[in-house]
Design a protein around this motif. Sequence first.
Motif, PDB file in Angstrom:
ATOM      1  N   ASP A  56       0.835  -1.198   0.000  1.00 40.82           N
ATOM      2  CA  ASP A  56       0.000   0.000   0.000  1.00 40.82           C
ATOM      3  C   ASP A  56       0.871   1.249   0.000  1.00 40.82           C
ATOM      4  OD1 ASP A  56      -2.240  -1.568   0.060  1.00 40.82           O
ATOM      5  OD2 ASP A  56      -2.553  -1.387   2.233  1.00 40.82           O
ATOM      6  N   LEU A  62       3.193   8.570  -3.358  1.00 42.00           N
ATOM      7  CA  LEU A  62       3.379   8.217  -4.765  1.00 42.00           C
ATOM      8  C   LEU A  62       3.781   9.440  -5.583  1.00 42.00           C
ATOM      9  CD1 LEU A  62       3.328   5.983  -6.809  1.00 42.00           C
ATOM     10  CD2 LEU A  62       0.866   6.350  -7.138  1.00 42.00           C
ATOM     11  N   VAL A 214      -4.744   7.014  -4.864  1.00 43.47           N
ATOM     12  CA  VAL A 214      -4.216   5.798  -5.482  1.00 43.47           C
ATOM     13  C   VAL A 214      -5.373   4.823  -5.619  1.00 43.47           C
ATOM     14  CG1 VAL A 214      -2.596   3.884  -5.266  1.00 43.47           C
ATOM     15  CG2 VAL A 214      -1.942   6.173  -4.469  1.00 43.47           C
ATOM     16  N   THR A 217      -3.727  -1.153  -8.845  1.00 42.80           N
ATOM     17  CA  THR A 217      -2.453  -1.376  -9.533  1.00 42.80           C
ATOM     18  C   THR A 217      -2.720  -1.799 -10.973  1.00 42.80           C
ATOM     19  OG1 THR A 217      -2.374  -3.711  -8.881  1.00 42.80           O
ATOM     20  CG2 THR A 217      -1.368  -2.091  -7.375  1.00 42.80           C
ATOM     21  N   TYR A 226       1.537   1.384  -9.929  1.00 40.49           N
ATOM     22  CA  TYR A 226       0.407   1.919  -9.180  1.00 40.49           C
ATOM     23  C   TYR A 226      -0.419   2.817 -10.099  1.00 40.49           C
ATOM     24  CZ  TYR A 226       2.834   0.591  -4.829  1.00 40.49           C
ATOM     25  OH  TYR A 226       3.459  -0.097  -3.807  1.00 40.49           O
ATOM     26  N   SER A 248       6.388   0.908 -10.067  1.00 42.11           N
ATOM     27  CA  SER A 248       6.526   0.728  -8.621  1.00 42.11           C
ATOM     28  C   SER A 248       7.972   0.791  -8.151  1.00 42.11           C
ATOM     29  CB  SER A 248       5.913  -0.618  -8.204  1.00 42.11           C
ATOM     30  OG  SER A 248       6.589  -1.700  -8.850  1.00 42.11           O
TER      31      SER A 248
END
Length: 415
Positions: A56, A62, A214, A217, A226, A248
């Motif tokens: 996660d 991110l 987010v 995936t 992601y 990622s």
Amino acid sequence: MAPYEPEQNTGEAGELRAGRRKAARYVVPLAVAGVAAATIGLVPALATSGDPELPDITAQKLIEKIAASDTEQLSGTVKISTDLGLPSFGGMSGGFAPGSGGGGEGGDGEGSSADPQSKLMELASGTHTLRVAADGPDKQKLSVLDDAAEYSLIHNGDDVWAYDSKSNEAYHSKAEGKAGDSAEKDLPKDVPSTPKELADEALKAADSTTSVKVDGTAQVAGRDAYRLVIKPKQSGSTVGQITVAVDSKTGTPLKFTLTPAGGGSAVVDAGFTKVDFDKPAASTFAFTPPKGAKVTEEGDEAKAEKHGFKDGGKEFKGEKDLDGLNGLNVIGEGWTSIAELKLPGGQGLPTGESGDVPPDAQRLLDSLGDQVKGEFGSGTVFKTRLVNALITDDGKVYVGAVTKDALVKAANAAH
């Protein structure tokens, strides 16, 4: 929308060419639409496979991962598609349509068909396959592949080369900076051409007007990624959402998809189909013009001005060109920002009856425009799936990635 096919015979050709320069100044919003849409990030969805299990991560982390990405070496293939809902500009190559070049085959002036400032505008429509490579800030290469031709743009140290195999023309410029210094001139940024450039533009808008999260995936070009989803919070925007697939491991954006608020297919979908983060071979960035190629040096375009070509065939190059228009003003903020400006001459659109617009151009304008009225008076709204523009009869222009109603409301408020 069916492609626009101009009706033209030999007798009309001279009249059409003469009218193009006059018509050019009245279709600025069309160029604005093409450039603004490309700048925001334009392109049908590329297939991904599987939903890999990844740790996660928060949206903030991110975004930080993207910002911290230090990927300087890569090579790969990118598929980019843009669907603004515009008709084809067909044979109307008078210099005001996105993707039209000023020189080269069939041009009216002495420009080069390899000039990147006009050639890369072609990425603002249709579907294209690109090969990209990079090795640090001083070595990049981008090639646009057609069925039987290839256009390449190469930055290698102090030199920037562009080559169009279809016309066998090359364009050369020297990077800015003193000898021995690191080159300051990169590949042109007028039209974002990689998922990272598109993502960078979208993330500039990630403020209080924006929802960022987010959302699962994906796997892109064989890499686990992601999915970062960016949505406007404001009503009135034509942008539905932007989805960025972020590698990622490296934090490199691998795919960018922009879908319109009105639904349907993506306006822009750009993503790697193949990607390699190893150092490209040095030969990738080497270029020597083929034998017999016409080579244009940067600055040679000045010759075209002597032939009266500069004003009539000038490409629209974004905000710098807007500065030359009268009374540029930005209304609102965030995703619903609207640019307000005045057309040169202080008058709205002409009609074919005035003799200023050739028949083909008039039919194109009529097919794109909706007549509207309000407290501001009356005008015409030119629509794409993302960017819309209102031209009032008294020569004012309101343009943005907003709905027709938002443009009319802005014009009424400014009245």
